[in-house]
Design an enzyme around this catalytic site. Structure first.
Site, PDB file in Angstrom:
ATOM      1  N   GLY A  27      15.237  -0.905  -8.692  1.00  0.00           N
ATOM      2  CA  GLY A  27      14.354  -0.428  -9.746  1.00  0.00           C
ATOM      3  C   GLY A  27      13.326   0.563  -9.228  1.00  0.00           C
ATOM      4  O   GLY A  27      12.998   1.554  -9.900  1.00  0.00           O
ATOM      5  N   ASP A  28      12.813   0.320  -8.020  1.00  0.00           N
ATOM      6  CA  ASP A  28      11.850   1.236  -7.407  1.00  0.00           C
ATOM      7  C   ASP A  28      12.492   2.598  -7.159  1.00  0.00           C
ATOM      8  O   ASP A  28      11.861   3.641  -7.366  1.00  0.00           O
ATOM      9  CB  ASP A  28      11.343   0.661  -6.086  1.00  0.00           C
ATOM     10  CG  ASP A  28      10.816  -0.763  -6.221  1.00  0.00           C
ATOM     11  OD1 ASP A  28      10.275  -1.086  -7.296  1.00  0.00           O
ATOM     12  OD2 ASP A  28      10.950  -1.539  -5.266  1.00  0.00           O
ATOM     13  N   ALA A  29      13.744   2.580  -6.697  1.00  0.00           N
ATOM     14  CA  ALA A  29      14.462   3.828  -6.462  1.00  0.00           C
ATOM     15  C   ALA A  29      14.709   4.569  -7.776  1.00  0.00           C
ATOM     16  O   ALA A  29      14.569   5.796  -7.849  1.00  0.00           O
ATOM     17  CB  ALA A  29      15.785   3.536  -5.756  1.00  0.00           C
TER      18      ALA A  29
END
Length: 311
Positions: free
Chosen positions: A259-261
């Site tokens: 999700g961060d990516a």
């Protein structure tokens, strides 16, 4: 274009259990240490995509804190806004991977980590001169970091800086205790873009399991809400508009930090003037390339992303 990311930075310690229950000691896989933290992961991914990225956060004055800073610097992130505290330790996320691929996650310390010590004075001034501010909900659970995030978001909106907010609710660990829902809704009000997992975050906050209905409700007339659907891709809702993009089929090695990516890919596209559909596609692609490698810092370079999308 300059992005300021404010929030949590820590280390991820991965321990793989041996295939044999009584494997000899020298046959056991070595533990692996990676840079971690939801906000820090997005910052590292943005820098690897070639953006000028600054990070503001607090780590402990310890070996893990120095490792967290070094991992951001190695990705190309400007860490001059980071501070250390001698009173609180850098958080360590311990991931125990079982032979069947399942993970057990432990956080140490479970409370009282150094990321909580972030002060508003360190974030408000940092907003000056940037084009985009990105924050993560992890720091909204702790003080004084909560006030530091909200102050930075408020200043950014007042200065005309685009603000994105990754919900990162972690309700499975801490729930809505302590009036947290009201805090999150206050952060949403300060945001131009809200991102989160479709059911566990966007749906949970809106009180609606339908991802389109939930995202549309949170978007209102002022913002874009992106609901990540995992392998199925993502949708973005704004007033009177719903855009969807399918995910990419890839061999999965490690989903930590996906999700961060995604957030980094979405932000990078928008900063380059990309429409919502393209931004979703970039987010899906950066996440897909990230989960094909071990660790939350395995996001692609701009060249790798371009090559992947061209295929």
């Amino acid at each position: 274009m300059t992005v300021l990311v404010v929030g949590d930075a820590n280390v991820d310690l991965e321990i793989r259990l041996p295939q044999e229950p009584r494997a000899r000691e020298h046959a056991n896989p070595d533990p692996q240490l990676f840079g971690g933290g939801s906000a820090a992961n997005t910052a590292a991914a943005l820098a690897r995509l070639g953006l000028d990225c600054r990070f503001a956060g607090t780590v402990g004055d310890d070996a893990f804190g120095r490792a967290a800073v070094a991992s951001l610097e190695s990705a190309g992130v400007d860490t001059r806004l980071m501070t250390t505290t001698p009173d609180l330790p850098t958080v360590t996320v311990i991931a125990v991977r079982q032979p069947d691929g399942e993970r057990l996650i432990y956080v140490w310390p479970p409370s009282g980590g150094a990321h909580a010590a972030l002060e508003a004075g360190a974030t408000i001034g940092a907003v000056s001169g940037v084009d985009w501010l990105h924050v993560s909900g992890i720091c909204l659970r702790v003080r004084p970091a909560r006030e530091a995030l909200l102050a930075a978001m408020s200043r950014a909106r007042a200065d005309g800086v685009t603000v994105s907010f990754d919900l990162n609710l972690r309700l499975e660990n801490w729930g809505w205790e302590g009036g947290f829902r009201d805090v999150v809704l206050a952060a949403v009000e300060h945001s131009d873009v809200v991102l989160g997992a479709a059911r566990d975050e966007v749906g949970a906050l809106a009180g609606n399991e339908n991802p389109v209905a939930a995202a549309t409700a949170l978007a209102g007339s002022q913002r874009i809400v992106v609901a990540r659907l995992g392998a199925a891709g993502a949708i973005a809702c704004s007033e009177g508009s719903v855009v969807a993009e399918a995910g990419f089929e890839v061999a999965v090695v490690d989903t930590v930090g996906a999700g961060d990516a995604f957030n980094a890919g979405f932000i990078a596209s928008r900063l380059r003037g990309g429409p919502i559909g393209e931004a979703l596609r970039w987010g899906n692609a950066v996440a897909a390339l990230s989960i094909g490698e071990a660790g939350a810092r395995s996001s692609p370079t701009a060249g790798q992303l371009e090559s992947f999308l061209s295929r």
